[in-house]
Design a protein around this motif. Structure first.
Motif, PDB file in Angstrom:
ATOM      1  N   GLY A   1      -0.617   4.655  -0.504  1.00  0.00           N
ATOM      2  CA  GLY A   1      -1.336   5.823   0.018  1.00  0.00           C
ATOM      3  C   GLY A   1      -1.711   5.650   1.474  1.00  0.00           C
TER       4      GLY A   1
ATOM      5  N   TRP B   1      -7.457   7.974 -17.917  1.00  0.00           N
ATOM      6  CA  TRP B   1      -6.812   7.713 -16.636  1.00  0.00           C
ATOM      7  C   TRP B   1      -5.541   6.874 -16.775  1.00  0.00           C
ATOM      8  CZ3 TRP B   1     -11.779   6.017 -17.813  1.00  0.00           C
ATOM      9  CH2 TRP B   1     -11.874   4.694 -18.227  1.00  0.00           C
TER      10      TRP B   1
ATOM     11  N   GLN C   1      -8.628   2.951   2.431  1.00  0.00           N
ATOM     12  CA  GLN C   1      -8.989   4.161   1.701  1.00  0.00           C
ATOM     13  C   GLN C   1      -8.582   4.120   0.233  1.00  0.00           C
ATOM     14  OE1 GLN C   1      -6.763   3.927   4.150  1.00  0.00           O
ATOM     15  NE2 GLN C   1      -5.030   5.329   3.934  1.00  0.00           N
ATOM     16  N   GLU C   2      -7.786   3.109  -0.174  1.00  0.00           N
ATOM     17  CA  GLU C   2      -7.463   2.977  -1.597  1.00  0.00           C
ATOM     18  C   GLU C   2      -8.731   2.790  -2.434  1.00  0.00           C
ATOM     19  OE1 GLU C   2      -3.093   0.963  -2.013  1.00  0.00           O
ATOM     20  OE2 GLU C   2      -4.778  -0.400  -1.704  1.00  0.00           O
ATOM     21  N   ASN C   3      -9.778   2.239  -1.832  1.00  0.00           N
ATOM     22  CA  ASN C   3     -11.001   1.944  -2.562  1.00  0.00           C
ATOM     23  C   ASN C   3     -11.769   3.192  -3.008  1.00  0.00           C
ATOM     24  OD1 ASN C   3     -11.422  -1.157  -2.430  1.00  0.00           O
ATOM     25  ND2 ASN C   3     -10.802  -0.618  -0.346  1.00  0.00           N
ATOM     26  N   GLN C   4     -11.313   4.368  -2.602  1.00  0.00           N
ATOM     27  CA  GLN C   4     -11.949   5.603  -3.060  1.00  0.00           C
ATOM     28  C   GLN C   4     -11.000   6.475  -3.880  1.00  0.00           C
ATOM     29  OE1 GLN C   4     -12.934   8.337   0.155  1.00  0.00           O
ATOM     30  NE2 GLN C   4     -11.406   7.413   1.487  1.00  0.00           N
ATOM     31  N   ARG C   5      -9.890   5.908  -4.305  1.00  0.00           N
ATOM     32  CA  ARG C   5      -8.930   6.676  -5.122  1.00  0.00           C
ATOM     33  C   ARG C   5      -9.204   6.438  -6.608  1.00  0.00           C
ATOM     34  NH1 ARG C   5      -4.914   8.747  -1.923  1.00  0.00           N
ATOM     35  NH2 ARG C   5      -4.730   7.832   0.170  1.00  0.00           N
TER      36      ARG C   5
ATOM     37  N   THR D   1      -9.187   2.855  -8.894  1.00  0.00           N
ATOM     38  CA  THR D   1     -10.455   2.213  -9.259  1.00  0.00           C
ATOM     39  C   THR D   1     -10.663   2.211 -10.768  1.00  0.00           C
ATOM     40  OG1 THR D   1     -11.699   4.284  -8.977  1.00  0.00           O
ATOM     41  CG2 THR D   1     -11.476   2.862  -7.054  1.00  0.00           C
TER      42      THR D   1
ATOM     43  N   LYS E   1       0.842  -1.198   0.000  1.00  0.00           N
ATOM     44  CA  LYS E   1       0.000   0.000   0.000  1.00  0.00           C
ATOM     45  C   LYS E   1       0.876   1.247   0.000  1.00  0.00           C
ATOM     46  CE  LYS E   1      -3.846   1.983   2.668  1.00  0.00           C
ATOM     47  NZ  LYS E   1      -4.696   1.773   3.872  1.00  0.00           N
TER      48      LYS E   1
ATOM     49  N   ASN F   1      -2.407   6.710   5.451  1.00  0.00           N
ATOM     50  CA  ASN F   1      -2.886   7.898   6.146  1.00  0.00           C
ATOM     51  C   ASN F   1      -1.843   8.358   7.164  1.00  0.00           C
ATOM     52  OD1 ASN F   1      -3.266   6.471   8.645  1.00  0.00           O
ATOM     53  ND2 ASN F   1      -5.264   5.758   7.936  1.00  0.00           N
TER      54      ASN F   1
ATOM     55  N   CYS G   1      -0.741   6.891  -5.786  1.00  0.00           N
ATOM     56  CA  CYS G   1      -1.817   5.997  -5.379  1.00  0.00           C
ATOM     57  C   CYS G   1      -2.358   6.434  -4.024  1.00  0.00           C
ATOM     58  CB  CYS G   1      -1.291   4.571  -5.268  1.00  0.00           C
ATOM     59  SG  CYS G   1      -0.689   3.948  -6.845  1.00  0.00           S
TER      60      CYS G   1
ATOM     61  N   TYR H   1     -18.212   1.717  -4.867  1.00  0.00           N
ATOM     62  CA  TYR H   1     -17.274   1.051  -5.777  1.00  0.00           C
ATOM     63  C   TYR H   1     -18.035   0.112  -6.707  1.00  0.00           C
ATOM     64  CZ  TYR H   1     -13.104  -1.263  -7.510  1.00  0.00           C
ATOM     65  OH  TYR H   1     -12.111  -1.740  -8.336  1.00  0.00           O
TER      66      TYR H   1
END
Length: 334
Positions: free
Chosen positions: A129, A318, A162-166, A170, A127, A131, A334, A206
């Motif tokens: 990104g 993207w 929180q990667e699931n909202q980048r 995605t 990972k 926090n 990321c 998602y």
């Protein structure tokens, strides 16, 4: 031809900071999912040796002690612990997505391993990104785009927390026609660290955005996560709830009870997901064609922003060049 796949999302409390016990627990859960016919089992974020919720407590001496224990109870990607887990996947003929603390020399990373049903370690992604609190314990991985694994049970990928909202991540998974997505969450000692039901909301979003089934395994966080803290934290009871969503954002199966430990199972009709994706792609292609016509007919204005070299416009805007650099609007990360 209709294709149905049984999947499993783990809802369990980790063996906090006890690597050997944690590996035994993972092997047991893999076996339990395989015995119930699951072809894919997904574990929460940093399930081994447990997400460091203790780092949120403002006790410096306690944090130093447990940061050391966290490093000592993290594992390597090629050690005996990983070999035991891959052997369990092969023995039960099941794909595994596992979140774990990966130790390399004195550094530890928040990693996610993907193992196929023959026990082959397909990938380990660190990972990037993190926090602000995670960065106090873990090293940041190299920014890279996640992979979609094309397997006999379908095309699946995975992200953590929180990667699931980048959007960069995605969209990369959607571009590779992901059918099943693992959105791994660490749970929370207070229900939800960001807000009420935030992890469930992000998982559902998602599913709607990408048009994929979403497995959202979640750790159960009980008082055992804070052993040694003394009386500075009041017991709250076990909290954590896994979910499985369809490509329409609806829940495929009724979740387990809050804080209950077990495995959430669901049978996914991959044929339905493929049809939904094709319909969405048809709408998107039509929209992009209209946008292209508008751009072609519009006059070019002097002083308009130039596009960075290597950046692609259009439906694949993207996509990044091979070497991550800059793009219109900021730095690729990321």
């Amino acid at each position: 031809m209709r294709t149905t796949v049984r999947v499993a999302a783990v809802q369990a409390e980790p063996s906090w900071l006890r690597l050997s016990d944690g590996v035994d627990q993972v092997v047991e859960l893999i076996g339990a999912a395989g015995d119930q016919g699951a072809r894919l089992v997904a574990f929460p974020e940093a399930f081994l040796p447990g997400y460091p919720w203790w780092r949120w407590i403002d006790t410096n001496q306690w944090n130093v002690e447990y940061s050391t224990r966290c490093r000592e109870n993290s594992m390597t990607r090629d050690g005996a612990e990983m070999r035991a887990i891959t052997a369990a996947a092969a023995a039960h003929g099941i794909h595994v997505v596992l979140g774990f603390g990966e130790r390399q020399e004195r550094r530890i990373y928040m990693s996610q391993a993907v193992i196929d049903d023959s026990g082959e370690l397909l990938s380990v992604r660190r990972k990037a990104g993190l926090n602000s609190v995670e960065r106090k314990i873990f090293a940041s991985g190299t920014p890279n785009l996640p992979a979609v694994h094309h397997t006999p049970i379908g095309k699946y990928g995975a992200l953590s927390g929180q990667e699931n909202q980048r959007p960069l991540l995605t969209r990369a998974l959607r571009a590779d026609e992901e059918q099943i997505h693992v959105a791994a969450w660490p749970g929370s000692p207070d229900g939800d660290a960001i807000g009420p039901e935030s992890s469930a909301t992000l998982s559902r979003m998602y599913a709607l955005e990408v048009g994929a089934f979403v497995l959202a395994p979640t750790a159960v966080v009980g008082d055992a996560a804070f052993e040694g803290l003394g009386g500075s934290r009041q017991p709250s009871g076990p909290i954590g709830r896994a979910r499985i969503y369809g490509s329409d954002g609806g829940e495929v199966v009724t979740p387990l009870g809050e804080g209950e430990q077990g495995i959430l199972l669901a049978d996914l009709d991959i044929t339905v997901e493929v049809a939904d994706n094709q319909a969405y792609d048809s709408i998107r292609t039509t929209r992009d064609r209209k946008d292209s016509l508008r751009k072609d007919s519009a006059p070019t204005r002097r002083g308009s922003r130039r596009v960075a070299a290597g950046w692609q416009s259009g439906p694949d805007r993207w996509a990044l060049p091979a070497s991550l650099g800059t793009y219109p609007g900021g730095t690729a990360a990321c």
